[in-house]
Design an enzyme around this catalytic site. Structure first.
Site, PDB file in Angstrom:
ATOM      1  N   LYS A  32      16.681 -16.248  13.527  1.00  0.00           N
ATOM      2  CA  LYS A  32      17.540 -14.998  14.002  1.00  0.00           C
ATOM      3  C   LYS A  32      17.917 -15.057  15.540  1.00  0.00           C
ATOM      4  CE  LYS A  32      17.715 -13.142  10.196  1.00  0.00           C
ATOM      5  NZ  LYS A  32      16.746 -12.353   9.394  1.00  0.00           N
TER       6      LYS A  32
HETATM    7  C1  LIG Z   1      16.386 -11.688   8.206  1.00  0.00           C
HETATM    8  C2  LIG Z   1      16.723 -10.363   7.567  1.00  0.00           C
HETATM    9  C3  LIG Z   1      15.672  -9.421   7.228  1.00  0.00           C
HETATM   10  C4  LIG Z   1      14.179  -9.750   7.079  1.00  0.00           C
HETATM   11  O1  LIG Z   1      13.929  -9.949   8.334  1.00  0.00           O
HETATM   12  P1  LIG Z   1      12.221 -10.766   8.496  1.00  0.00           P
HETATM   13  O2  LIG Z   1      12.100 -10.582   9.955  1.00  0.00           O
HETATM   14  O3  LIG Z   1      12.520 -12.086   8.065  1.00  0.00           O
HETATM   15  O4  LIG Z   1      11.434  -9.860   7.468  1.00  0.00           O
HETATM   16  C5  LIG Z   1      16.328  -8.373   6.744  1.00  0.00           C
HETATM   17  N1  LIG Z   1      17.704  -7.896   6.734  1.00  0.00           N
HETATM   18  C6  LIG Z   1      18.216  -8.804   6.994  1.00  0.00           C
HETATM   19  C7  LIG Z   1      19.871  -8.483   6.797  1.00  0.00           C
HETATM   20  C8  LIG Z   1      17.972 -10.059   7.580  1.00  0.00           C
HETATM   21  O5  LIG Z   1      19.087 -11.161   7.535  1.00  0.00           O
END
Ligand SMILES: *Cc1c(COP(=O)(O)O)cnc(C)c1O
Length: 382
Positions: A184
Site C-alpha cells: 500500500k
Molecule cells: C488491501 C485491501 C484491503 C485489505 O487490507 P489489509 O490491510 O491487507 O487487510 C481491503 N480493501 C481493499 C480495497 C484493499 O486493496
C-alpha cells in the site's frame, strides 16, 4: 531486457523506520504502546479528523466498522462488485449480506445509480471503495445515504492521500478504513486504521479491537500504575504493535514525497502509452486528488491481438512483475455459490476484471525501472 526481476508493489523502507524499529527492540517494548498512540495522533492530524484507532489490518478496520454500526444478522450492506475480497468478507463476518453494485467503467468506482437500485428495507449501510486511489462520487453517495438513513463506510485501502472536493476521503462517511499492508501507499508490514469524527464510535472500535475491554485498558500498556480491566463485550485481537507503528510514523512523514513520485510515474506512463492500443486510466475528475495507488491498463484481445493472460506471461518473461486488481467479486466461487450473484448484473466489473493489469508504480522504482516497463509494453504490443 532487464536481468533482475522487478517485484510488483515493493515498499521503500528507509533508515528512519529501521532505527525506530530497533529502538522498540532495544527497549523490549514490542506490543501496543506509545508508538501506536503517536501513529494514531499523527495519522488523525494528517487526515484532519478528530479520532483514529490503529488496528492490525484494513480487513480488521472494515470488520469492526460494520460491527460498531450495529449491523445485525440479515441486514444488507451494499458494496462494489470490483474490490478486494477483504471488503466483502468484512461484511459477511459482521453477519450482514453483501449486496453488490456494478461500477462505472470509466472511474472503476461504484455506480450511484446501481446503488439506488439495490436499496431494500434491509439495507443498513453502503461500503464504498475509492478504487485505485480515485475518490468515489461522495456528494451523490452521501445524499442517497441521508435519504434512506444509511451508514457509509469508506474503504480507503487505496486512498490514503485522496481528497474529494477538498475533503480528505475517509472523513466523509461514518468511518474511513485504511491499510498499511506491504504494497500500500505507506506500510507497516501489516496494519490498518479506522478514523472518525465520532468519539463514541471510535471508543467502541477500540474496545472491540482489544478483546472487548473498556477503552482505558489501553493504558495498561503504559506505566501509569496497575489497573484492573473489564470485558464489556466479546471482542477481537486486532490491536497494532509498536513494531508496526515504528514504520508507520516515519512512512507517514514521507507520504507527500512518495505521492509525487507515483504521480510522476503515472504521468510518464500516460504519455508513453498514448499511441498503444490499450485503455489507460481515465483522467482525474475536477476538484479531486487521486492517491495514484494503482496504474491499471486494459488488454482487450480484439484491440491488442493478445489476451490478458498471455500479456501477463509476456511481462513476466521480461522480468516485470504485474498485478491483477481484481477478478470481479461475482466470479469467485464462494461468493457466486453462496449469494447467487448473476454475472449479467455486473457487466462492467466482470469485463474490467478480465482485462485489467496493474503496472508497477512504487516510489522504489528508478527511472530505468519505469523505462523497462514501457519498453516491455511497446515490445509486446508492436
Ligand atoms: C488491501 C485491501 C484491503 C485489505 O487490507 P489489509 O490491510 O491487507 O487487510 C481491503 N480493501 C481493499 C480495497 C484493499 O486493496
Amino acid at each position: 531486457m532487464r536481468n533482475t526481476f522487478l517485484v510488483f508493489g515493493q515498499p521503500l523502507i528507509e533508515q528512519a523506520e529501521i532505527d525506530e524499529f530497533l529502538d522498540s527492540v532495544r527497549k523490549s517494548w514490542l506490543g501496543t504502546g506509545e508508538k501506536v498512540a503517536q501513529f494514531e495522533h499523527d495519522f488523525a492530524a494528517y487526515k484532519k479528523v478528530n479520532y483514529a484507532a490503529a488496528v492490525n489490518s484494513c480487513t480488521a478496520a472494515l470488520h469492526l466498522s460494520c460491527l460498531a454500526l450495529d449491523i445485525h444478522r440479515g441486514d444488507e450492506i451494499i458494496t462494489t462488485a470490483m474490490t478486494f475480497c477483504a471488503t466483502v468478507n468484512a461484511i459477511i463476518h459482521a453477519g450482514a449480506v453483501p449486496v453488490l453494485a456494478d461500477i462505472k467503467p470509466e472511474t472503476l468506482n461504484i455506480d450511484v445509480e446501481e446503488i439506488r437500485k439495490k436499496i431494500t428495507p434491509k439495507t443498513k449501510a453502503i461500503l464504498v471503495v475509492h478504487f485505485a486511489g480515485r475518490p468515489c462520487n461522495m456528494d451523490a453517495i452521501m445524499q442517497l445515504a441521508r435519504q434512506h438513513h444509511l451508514y457509509v463506510i469508506e474503504d480507503c485501502a487505496h486512498a490514503i492521500e485522496s481528497e474529494y472536493h477538498q475533503q480528505p476521503v475517509g472523513t466523509i462517511g461514518d468511518f474511513g478504513c485504511f491499510s498499511f499492508y506491504a504494497t500500500k501507499n505507506i506500510t507497516t508490514g501489516e496494519g490498518g486504521m479506522v478514523i472518525s469524527n465520532n468519539e463514541a464510535l471510535i471508543a467502541r472500535i477500540k474496545t472491540l479491537a482489544l478483546h472487548g475491554l473498556t477503552q482505558d485498558a489501553w493504558s495498561r500498556f503504559s506505566d501509569a500504575g496497575y489497573k484492573h480491566y473489564f470485558v464489556v463485550e466479546a471482542g477481537f485481537k486486532y490491536n497494532m504493535m509498536d513494531l508496526q507503528a515504528a514504520f508507520g510514523i516515519h512512512q507517514l512523514k514521507r507520504i507527500k514525497l512518495y505521492h509525487e513520485k507515483r504521480q510522476h510515474i503515472w504521468n510518464t506512463y500516460q504519455t508513453a502509452f498514448k499511441t498503444l492500443p490499450i485503455t489507460t486510466p481515465y483522467p482525474d475528475e475536477p476538484h479531486t486528488k487521486n492517491a495514484y495507488h494503482l496504474y491499471t491498463i486494459r488488454i482487450d484481445k480484439n484491440l491488442c491481438g493478445i489476451s490478458r493472460e498471455d500479456f501477463l506471461n509476456e511481462m513476466q518473461s521480461r522480468n516485470i512483475g504485474c498485478g491483477v486488481h481484481y477478478v470481479a467479486i461475482p466470479q469467485h466461487p464462494y461468493y457466486r455459490d453462496t449469494y447467487h450473484y448473476l454475472e449479467s448484473d455486473y457487466p462492467h466489473a466482470i469485463k474490467y476484471g478480465l482485462e485489467t493489469i496493474s503496472l508497477p508504480i512504487s516510489p522504489k522504482l528508478s527511472d530505468e525501472d519505469v523505462q523497462d516497463v514501457i519498453d516491455a509494453l511497446q515490445d509486446i504490443l508492436k
